[in-house]
Design a protein around this motif. Structure first.
Motif: not given
Length: 119
Positions: A35, A53, A56, A67, A90
């Protein structure tokens, strides 16, 4: 990244169909690192741009990737075919500000209020 790491060839498709950041990534690469690369490589002139980040979301096989996991922990594999490139989608979803959520809470309170009169 550790030696002997397997590599996965990835590209990322953004909202308008453009593919970005096509490269090979180690299977030990974290989703957060991907990301960060996407945010820094984001094409200029797009109407929607991630600021952090957290804006996203990466989607692979219909699943939003977490993450703190690596590519291998997320089940991202080379696809088992020669020359295969995995396309991840995305999604840009900015974090909702507290101001908007406070407004919604006020509206909910107004809707849930009661004005009964007993005679």
């Amino acid at each position: 990244m550790a030696e002997g790491d397997e590599y996965v060839e990835l590209k990322f498709r953004i909202y308008d169909g453009t593919d970005i950041s096509h490269s090979s990534y180690a299977s030990s690469t974290t989703i957060t690192a991907l990301k960060q690369k996407l945010v820094s490589d984001w094409p200029q002139g797009k109407s929607v741009v991630p600021k952090t980040v957290n804006d996203v979301k990466l989607i692979h096989l219909g699943k939003v990737l977490e993450n703190n996991k690596t590519l291998s922990e997320s089940g991202v594999r080379d696809g088992g075919f020669t020359g295969g490139v995995i396309t991840m989608h995305v999604v840009i979803q900015p974090v909702i500000t507290k101001k908007k959520s406070a407004k919604k809470q006020d509206e909910a309170r107004k809707l849930n209020s009661c004005g009964c009169t007993i005679l």
